[in-house]
Enzyme design. Sequence first.
Site, PDB file in Angstrom:
ATOM      1  N   ASP A  48       0.837  -1.199   0.000  1.00 49.99           N
ATOM      2  CA  ASP A  48       0.000   0.000   0.000  1.00 49.99           C
ATOM      3  C   ASP A  48       0.876   1.255   0.000  1.00 49.99           C
ATOM      4  OD1 ASP A  48       0.876  -0.162   2.613  1.00 49.99           O
ATOM      5  OD2 ASP A  48      -1.127  -0.101   3.524  1.00 49.99           O
ATOM      6  N   LYS A 117      -1.221  -9.427   3.011  1.00 46.63           N
ATOM      7  CA  LYS A 117      -0.459  -8.983   4.181  1.00 46.63           C
ATOM      8  C   LYS A 117      -1.309  -8.040   5.021  1.00 46.63           C
ATOM      9  CE  LYS A 117       3.141  -6.081   3.873  1.00 46.63           C
ATOM     10  NZ  LYS A 117       2.744  -4.970   4.781  1.00 46.63           N
ATOM     11  N   GLU A 119      -1.304  -5.620   8.752  1.00 45.79           N
ATOM     12  CA  GLU A 119      -0.500  -4.982   9.785  1.00 45.79           C
ATOM     13  C   GLU A 119      -1.134  -5.214  11.157  1.00 45.79           C
ATOM     14  OE1 GLU A 119       0.137  -0.870   8.986  1.00 45.79           O
ATOM     15  OE2 GLU A 119       0.980  -1.207   6.983  1.00 45.79           O
ATOM     16  N   GLU A 186       9.425  -4.184  10.541  1.00 40.36           N
ATOM     17  CA  GLU A 186       9.838  -2.895   9.995  1.00 40.36           C
ATOM     18  C   GLU A 186      10.313  -1.944  11.086  1.00 40.36           C
ATOM     19  OE1 GLU A 186       8.257   0.790   7.149  1.00 40.36           O
ATOM     20  OE2 GLU A 186       7.029  -1.020   7.377  1.00 40.36           O
TER      21      GLU A 186
END
Length: 279
Positions: A48, A117, A119, A186
Site C-alpha cells: 500500500d 499482508k 498490519e 519494519e
Amino acid sequence: MSSNEKITTTVIQQRKIEGKAITMLTAYDFSTAKFLDDAQIDMLLVGDSLGNVILGYDSTLPVTMEDMIHHGKAVCRGAKKAMVVVDMPFMSYQVSTEQAIANAGRIMKETGAQAVKLEGGSEIAEAVKKIVAAGIPVVGHLGLTPQSVHSLGGFKVQGKEEKGAQKLLNDAKILEESGAFAVVLECVPALLAQKVTQQLNIPTIGIGAGAHCDGQVLVINDLLGLYPGFAPKFVKQYAALHVAIAQAVADYKKEVAEKIFPSAEHSFKISDGILEKLY
C-alpha cells in the site's frame, strides 16, 4: 524446485529451515514485476506504499481496495515464478472479521495473488485465523506499521523500550500461532529482530530490522534511487536512476527543440511516385 516452478508458502518456509535468505521487493506494475521476476526475486509485495510512490499521497491511509486490486492484477500478470503478496489497505480488515475474510477473498480472486499482508499483532489475530482457515495465506507485519502511523506518534523505530519490545515479540508469536506463514519486521532494533527470528518457526522479513532476519524487503523506488533527496536510514540505493532519467529527458527536450529528433533513422519512407500523385 525447478527454475520455472511457482514459489509457494512451503518454499518460503523451507528457506528458513535451510538458512537461505529470502528476497522481497515491492512492485506496482506489470513491467516492474516482469524484470524482478526475471531477476529471480522470491516475493513481490504489492504494497500500500503505492499510495506514496505511485499515487502521490502523504500516507498509505487513503489507499483503497480498488487501488490494491488494480495494481495487484498488473503485478500478477508479470510474475510467472515469484510469489505475489498484496497488502490489505487501511480499514479493509479492522472493522470486523467477516469483512476481513471477504476483502482478503476479493483480493485473491480478482488479482491472482498468492497471499495477503495485514498490519498488527494480537488485535488482528482472530482475522488472521479466519482468513487462513478460508485457505488464504497471510503475511504479518509488525514494528513500524504505516497504517497506524498516527497512533505510533510518527515514523520511528519500534521496540526500543522493554514494554514495546516484549509486545512485539509476543505479537510475533501470536501471528505464528494464528497461522501467518511469514512476518515483516519494519524499523525494529537489529538485536530484537534477531531474537524474534530465533524464536519463530516462520520466516521473518526485515526492512530496517538488521541482517539477522530470514529475508529482506525494500521499496523498489528507493532501491533504484528514483527520487533525489532524503532516504530512510535503512535504505541502500543500488542505483541513482533519477540522475539518468533527468538527463535522458533533458536530452530529448533539447533534440526536439533543435529538430535533431526524430532523425531519418526514426522516420518512415514513402516513394516519390506516390507523393507526385497526391493533390
